[in-house]
Write an enzyme that holds these catalytic residues in place. Structure first.
Site, PDB file in Angstrom:
ATOM      1  N   LYS A 165       0.833  -1.188   0.000  1.00  0.00           N
ATOM      2  CA  LYS A 165       0.000   0.000   0.000  1.00  0.00           C
ATOM      3  C   LYS A 165       0.880   1.255   0.000  1.00  0.00           C
ATOM      4  O   LYS A 165       1.472   1.618   1.013  1.00  0.00           O
ATOM      5  CB  LYS A 165      -0.947  -0.002   1.193  1.00  0.00           C
ATOM      6  N   ASP A 193       0.572  -0.685  -4.993  1.00  0.00           N
ATOM      7  CA  ASP A 193      -0.821  -0.277  -5.157  1.00  0.00           C
ATOM      8  C   ASP A 193      -1.024   1.087  -4.514  1.00  0.00           C
ATOM      9  O   ASP A 193      -1.071   1.220  -3.289  1.00  0.00           O
ATOM     10  CB  ASP A 193      -1.742  -1.310  -4.510  1.00  0.00           C
ATOM     11  N   GLU A 218      -0.316  -0.620  -9.599  1.00  0.00           N
ATOM     12  CA  GLU A 218      -1.781  -0.686  -9.564  1.00  0.00           C
ATOM     13  C   GLU A 218      -2.379   0.678  -9.262  1.00  0.00           C
ATOM     14  O   GLU A 218      -1.994   1.340  -8.299  1.00  0.00           O
ATOM     15  CB  GLU A 218      -2.239  -1.707  -8.516  1.00  0.00           C
ATOM     16  N   ASP A 241      -8.039  -0.808 -11.119  1.00  0.00           N
ATOM     17  CA  ASP A 241      -8.971  -1.272 -10.090  1.00  0.00           C
ATOM     18  C   ASP A 241     -10.108  -0.269  -9.939  1.00  0.00           C
ATOM     19  O   ASP A 241     -11.153  -0.392 -10.561  1.00  0.00           O
ATOM     20  CB  ASP A 241      -8.211  -1.471  -8.780  1.00  0.00           C
ATOM     21  N   LYS A 265     -13.360  -6.599  -8.325  1.00  0.00           N
ATOM     22  CA  LYS A 265     -13.993  -6.654  -7.012  1.00  0.00           C
ATOM     23  C   LYS A 265     -15.480  -6.963  -7.211  1.00  0.00           C
ATOM     24  O   LYS A 265     -16.219  -6.167  -7.796  1.00  0.00           O
ATOM     25  CB  LYS A 265     -13.786  -5.342  -6.260  1.00  0.00           C
TER      26      LYS A 265
END
Length: 368
Positions: A165, A193, A218, A241, A265
């Protein structure tokens, strides 16, 4: 088979690590999840779960799930849950948009179809395409050294894919990525990400500073066009995403060559019925996927596992086991990780049964 009742439970999930942190200083401690039961006159019940990650990750929030279901549920009574298009048309007439609200209802309907036919959901999706699903571990944002230590620890648990992250201060993110990459065993994969957290100039700086590293990138920026701009400046494998909301944005991304991998997702797009559109498009275009959700517990984990189990291994980068991130066990029969992998059960439907002792009385109950 007709729907005779819809029930809803609210559960607060405590995190194993105490908190979860990502870009833009976002942080959650406990996470609010919603579990739904659809009961039928055939003596079968189906279950689903929707768990937005707080109120600021996506345009979704837990209270909205329950408010929306309370509005939708009366219109579902007397309907056949196996008729997915009819169910979705009814939900869309009651509430326009808000797919995360409709996802647990749709998932519960698929669970019912599986139970009615004696088939696991991966069987309804075409069959088991792989025996075990590779998992990634999300490394919550922290100091570069603390995040690196978590990578080391989870690598010892068998994980080979790590979602780091980032999306904060570029200098610190550069250090995070370099240190984490140094700790990875040969063959392991690191995903940086940013969760929309970088401005274009920040993303450009970070990618230039890590140009020699074998790293996936990402969702670096907030908007699709910003991400496309960064995509055109790098040769790194590129994952989208948050900016892929539906089949239309996915088709545009494929047309623009903006995407190498889709992070799919399930609840974000509306459950199995809607996810299936994106899933089949990716497979037809040779776009691998990360199959997951925004967050959740055992029911979400089972949902993710079935879609991932039906995905060919060459089109699966990884999935995730949300039930290992939370303390509470909300269902029996959910898959659990083993050496950084998991597998869905062969039992009908999702193959789970809720832990009703934990759920207690429903907070919403709509009956004929």
């Amino acid at each position: 088979m007709k729907i005779i009742a819809v029930r809803v439970w609210k559960i607060d999930l405590n995190l194993v690590e105490g908190s979860y942190n990502w870009s833009n200083r976002n942080k959650v401690g406990r996470i609010d999840t919603t579990i739904v039961e659809i009961e039928t006159d055939a003596g079968l019940s189906g279950y689903g779960e929707s768990c937005p990650l707080g109120r600021v990750y996506l345009p979704s929030f837990a209270e909205g799930v329950r408010t929306g279901i309370a509005l939708i549920a009366p219109a579902l009574l007397g309907q056949d849950p196996r008729e997915f298009r009819t169910i979705y048309a009814i939900m869309d007439r009651v509430i326009k948009g808000h797919p995360y609200i409709k996802a647990p209802i749709d998932i519960a309907c698929w669970d019912l179809l599986g139970k009615a036919t004696g088939r696991p959901i991966f069987g309804l999706l075409g069959g088991k395409a792989q025996e075990r699903i590779p998992l990634y571990r999300a490394i919550s944002q922290d100091s570069p050294l603390a995040m690196t230590k978590k990578v080391t620890s989870y690598q010892e648990d068998g994980y080979k894919l790590f979602q780091l992250k980032v999306g904060a201060n570029p200098d610190m993110d550069i250090e995070r990525i370099h240190l984490a990459k140094e700790e990875l065993d040969k063959g392991s994969i690191l995903i940086a990400d940013a969760n929309t957290g970088w401005k274009k100039h920040e993303a450009a700086r970070v990618l230039d500073a890590i140009h020699e590293l074998d790293v996936y990138v990402e969702q670096p920026c907030l908007t699709y066009n910003e991400c496309l701009s960064i995509r055109q400046r790098t040769t790194k494998p590129f994952i989208l995403d948050e900016s892929i909301q539906d089949i239309h944005t996915l088709i545009q991304a494929i047309k623009d060559d903006a995407i190498d991998i889709l992070n799919l997702k399930i609840s974000k797009v509306g459950g199995f019925t809607k996810a299936k559109h994106l899933w089949e498009t990716c497979m037809s275009q040779g776009i691998p996927m990360i199959i997951e959700d925004t967050w959740g517990s055992d029911i979400v984990t089972a949902t993710v596992a079935h879609l991932a189990q039906a995905t060919p291994p060459e089109l699966t980068l990884c999935s995730t086991d949300f039930n290992s991130y939370v303390v509470e066990r909300t269902a029996v029969g959910s898959p659990y990780r083993k050496n950084g992998t998991m597998k869905a059960t062969d039992l009908p439907g999702l193959g789970i049964e809720p832990e009703f002792d934990l759920l207690n009385d429903p907070i919403i109950e709509v009956m004929q």
